[in-house]
Design an enzyme around this catalytic site. Structure first.
Site, PDB file in Angstrom:
ATOM      1  N   ARG A  91       0.769  -1.494   0.136  1.00 62.92           N
ATOM      2  CA  ARG A  91       0.112  -0.162   0.089  1.00 62.92           C
ATOM      3  C   ARG A  91       0.909   1.155  -0.026  1.00 62.92           C
ATOM      4  O   ARG A  91       1.845   1.444   0.465  1.00 62.92           O
ATOM      5  CB  ARG A  91      -1.013  -0.037   1.340  1.00 62.92           C
ATOM      6  CG  ARG A  91      -2.069  -1.115   0.999  1.00 62.92           C
ATOM      7  CD  ARG A  91      -2.793  -1.064   2.413  1.00 62.92           C
ATOM      8  NE  ARG A  91      -3.810  -2.233   2.035  1.00 62.92           N
ATOM      9  CZ  ARG A  91      -3.930  -3.485   2.325  1.00 62.92           C
ATOM     10  NH1 ARG A  91      -2.363  -4.189   2.669  1.00 62.92           N
ATOM     11  NH2 ARG A  91      -4.651  -4.265   1.958  1.00 62.92           N
ATOM     12  N   HIS A 116      -0.163  -2.561  -4.710  1.00 63.24           N
ATOM     13  CA  HIS A 116       0.311  -3.289  -5.739  1.00 63.24           C
ATOM     14  C   HIS A 116       0.316  -2.825  -7.006  1.00 63.24           C
ATOM     15  O   HIS A 116       0.244  -3.267  -8.105  1.00 63.24           O
ATOM     16  CB  HIS A 116      -0.681  -4.840  -5.550  1.00 63.24           C
ATOM     17  CG  HIS A 116      -0.558  -5.263  -4.586  1.00 63.24           C
ATOM     18  ND1 HIS A 116       0.483  -5.364  -3.522  1.00 63.24           N
ATOM     19  CD2 HIS A 116      -1.525  -6.180  -3.972  1.00 63.24           C
ATOM     20  CE1 HIS A 116      -0.013  -6.182  -2.456  1.00 63.24           C
ATOM     21  NE2 HIS A 116      -1.196  -6.780  -2.677  1.00 63.24           N
ATOM     22  N   HIS A 192       2.829 -12.835  -4.759  1.00 62.60           N
ATOM     23  CA  HIS A 192       1.644 -12.796  -3.840  1.00 62.60           C
ATOM     24  C   HIS A 192       1.096 -14.088  -4.067  1.00 62.60           C
ATOM     25  O   HIS A 192      -0.077 -14.470  -4.270  1.00 62.60           O
ATOM     26  CB  HIS A 192       0.800 -11.793  -4.321  1.00 62.60           C
ATOM     27  CG  HIS A 192      -0.441 -11.398  -3.430  1.00 62.60           C
ATOM     28  ND1 HIS A 192      -1.292 -12.070  -2.974  1.00 62.60           N
ATOM     29  CD2 HIS A 192      -0.341 -10.337  -2.603  1.00 62.60           C
ATOM     30  CE1 HIS A 192      -2.084 -11.685  -1.929  1.00 62.60           C
ATOM     31  NE2 HIS A 192      -1.372 -10.555  -1.770  1.00 62.60           N
ATOM     32  N   TYR A 194      -0.549 -17.693  -2.804  1.00 64.17           N
ATOM     33  CA  TYR A 194      -1.015 -18.228  -1.813  1.00 64.17           C
ATOM     34  C   TYR A 194      -0.713 -19.587  -1.344  1.00 64.17           C
ATOM     35  O   TYR A 194      -0.970 -20.454  -2.318  1.00 64.17           O
ATOM     36  CB  TYR A 194      -2.794 -18.206  -1.760  1.00 64.17           C
ATOM     37  CG  TYR A 194      -3.241 -16.869  -1.624  1.00 64.17           C
ATOM     38  CD1 TYR A 194      -4.177 -16.590  -0.507  1.00 64.17           C
ATOM     39  CD2 TYR A 194      -3.203 -16.018  -2.906  1.00 64.17           C
ATOM     40  CE1 TYR A 194      -4.743 -15.398  -0.386  1.00 64.17           C
ATOM     41  CE2 TYR A 194      -3.960 -14.815  -2.689  1.00 64.17           C
ATOM     42  CZ  TYR A 194      -4.785 -14.273  -1.650  1.00 64.17           C
ATOM     43  OH  TYR A 194      -5.193 -13.390  -1.616  1.00 64.17           O
ATOM     44  N   ASP A 264      -2.247  -9.268   8.345  1.00 57.99           N
ATOM     45  CA  ASP A 264      -2.071  -8.658   7.323  1.00 57.99           C
ATOM     46  C   ASP A 264      -0.980  -7.519   7.771  1.00 57.99           C
ATOM     47  O   ASP A 264      -1.277  -6.395   7.882  1.00 57.99           O
ATOM     48  CB  ASP A 264      -3.230  -7.751   6.607  1.00 57.99           C
ATOM     49  CG  ASP A 264      -2.881  -7.576   5.128  1.00 57.99           C
ATOM     50  OD1 ASP A 264      -1.621  -7.818   4.828  1.00 57.99           O
ATOM     51  OD2 ASP A 264      -3.932  -7.150   4.490  1.00 57.99           O
ATOM     52  N   GLU A 326       5.116 -12.415   1.806  1.00 56.01           N
ATOM     53  CA  GLU A 326       5.500 -11.653   0.825  1.00 56.01           C
ATOM     54  C   GLU A 326       6.730 -10.704   0.963  1.00 56.01           C
ATOM     55  O   GLU A 326       6.616  -9.809   1.676  1.00 56.01           O
ATOM     56  CB  GLU A 326       4.266 -10.760   0.565  1.00 56.01           C
ATOM     57  CG  GLU A 326       2.953 -11.576   0.333  1.00 56.01           C
ATOM     58  CD  GLU A 326       1.642 -10.631   0.539  1.00 56.01           C
ATOM     59  OE1 GLU A 326       1.964  -9.106   0.556  1.00 56.01           O
ATOM     60  OE2 GLU A 326       0.644 -11.021   0.578  1.00 56.01           O
TER      61      GLU A 326
END
Length: 360
Positions: A91, A116, A192, A194, A264, A326
């Protein structure tokens, strides 16, 4: 006249060939890398990891990557299933920054902020396949993207390369670099993907044990920005993973933004250079992962925003169905001079390397 016509025909054929080559380079495809029973799929749409298949402690193979079935679904994906994010990932407050006295405004796509790289960051473009070796001792694919001056509001042209390679037994190497060509620009990439070591669709990852080489973190505000600029110790907090701890042990006590429970959060990784960042293990399958990287920080994301999200094979991903590790620069570093700089000057090269070491 005949010579003129022949010349015009030749020009037409050359132009047609160039168009065909150009279009071929822009084709979106799926590329498999395979080394024994270890394999992965990558697409040049967003330099995206689509799958990683590894055995468990009984030799059973499973795909440990959450994602989609078709390329069309990846094109329309909003959950960032597996792409390389940039030019500046994570961000950025209000989508603006000041560099060398000039104010830049980037594309805002996360409430009041940018995330991103904007709505058409590196995860939403077609990369050129430069090299591709599908099998052998070290199968790999190298992708290239030229980010142009002003793209999503960022200054200067940027040459970007990403290489995915299966090297030692069950080791995935991810090497990225970017060269600023003519203007200073901020650069911060992250992968990114998962992961669920039990296999995608096997349930949540709350029982996975996680250990992080991080004794500090950057507290986030309600918009998941490090607005205070503080770097605090993890000791005595719900963010402490210095010893192996189930991901779900304290997950209900932390907020992942927008009123959602989960992690996060950005960690400051201890040490410098290429070193171990994280270790994860799924007890049921016996699969384990060590992540090594050369970046100063890492965002832990526990799939808080997955909410009955349709995935591969019709499987529905619910909250906490996967986790993301990340590696990155500090979030919003462009607006925090107290954080390590992410500015790359013309002729300088940004390098971001990762190793994913699987075992079972």
């Amino acid at each position: 006249m005949a010579r003129v016509l022949s010349f015009l025909v030749l020009l037409y054929l050359v132009a047609s060939t160039l168009v065909c080559v150009s279009e071929a380079r822009k084709m979106v495809g799926i590329y498999m890398l395979k080394k024994g029973d270890f394999s992965m799929k990558v697409t040049n749409w967003g330099a995206t990891i689509m799958s990683i298949i590894v055995p468990d402690n009984k030799g059973n193979l499973a795909d440990v990557v959450l994602g989609k079935d078709t390329l069309a679904e990846y094109v329309n994906d909003t959950a960032y299933f597996g792409p390389l994010s940039g030019r500046v990932a994570q961000r950025m407050a209000r989508g603006r920054f000041v560099l060398d006295g000039k104010v830049y405004h980037t594309y805002i796509n996360d409430g009041r902020n940018a995330i991103h790289g904007g709505h058409r960051g590196f995860s939403k473009v077609i990369w050129t396949v430069k090299e591709y070796v599908a099998g052998g001792d070290s199968p790999y694919i190298t992708l290239y993207y030229r980010s142009f001056d002003g793209e999503q509001g960022f200054p200067g042209d940027l040459d970007v390369y990403a290489t995915y390679q299966l090297s030692s037994p069950y080791v995935l190497s991810i090497r990225t670099n970017a060269t600023a060509l003519n203007k200073a620009t901020p650069v911060n990439f992250l992968q990114h993907v998962y992961l669920n070591l039990g296999g995608q669709g096997s349930g949540d990852v709350l029982g996975h044990t996680l250990q992080l080489s991080a004794s500090r973190y950057t507290p986030m505000d309600e918009e998941l920005l490090p607005s205070s600029g503080r770097v605090d110790p993890v000791a005595g907090t719900n963010y402490d993973f210095r010893t192996p701890t189930p991901i779900g042990a304290r997950i209900r006590q932390v907020m992942g933004g927008k009123g959602v429970r989960g992690y996060d959060i950005n960690y400051v990784i201890d040490g410098a250079g290429m070193r171990r960042v994280a270790a994860v293990r799924d007890g049921a399958s016996g699969r384990a992962l060590q992540l090594w990287a050369n970046q100063p920080a890492m965002q832990l994301y526990t799939g808080n925003g997955l909410n009955n999200t349709r995935g591969k094979g019709g499987i529905v991903y619910r909250q906490y169905a996967g986790f993301c590790l990340e590696t990155q620069a500090y979030p919003d570093a462009v607006n925090h001079p107290e954080f390590p700089s992410v500015t790359v000057r013309p002729g300088q090269v940004y390098k971001h390397d990762m190793l994913l070491k699987f075992s079972f």
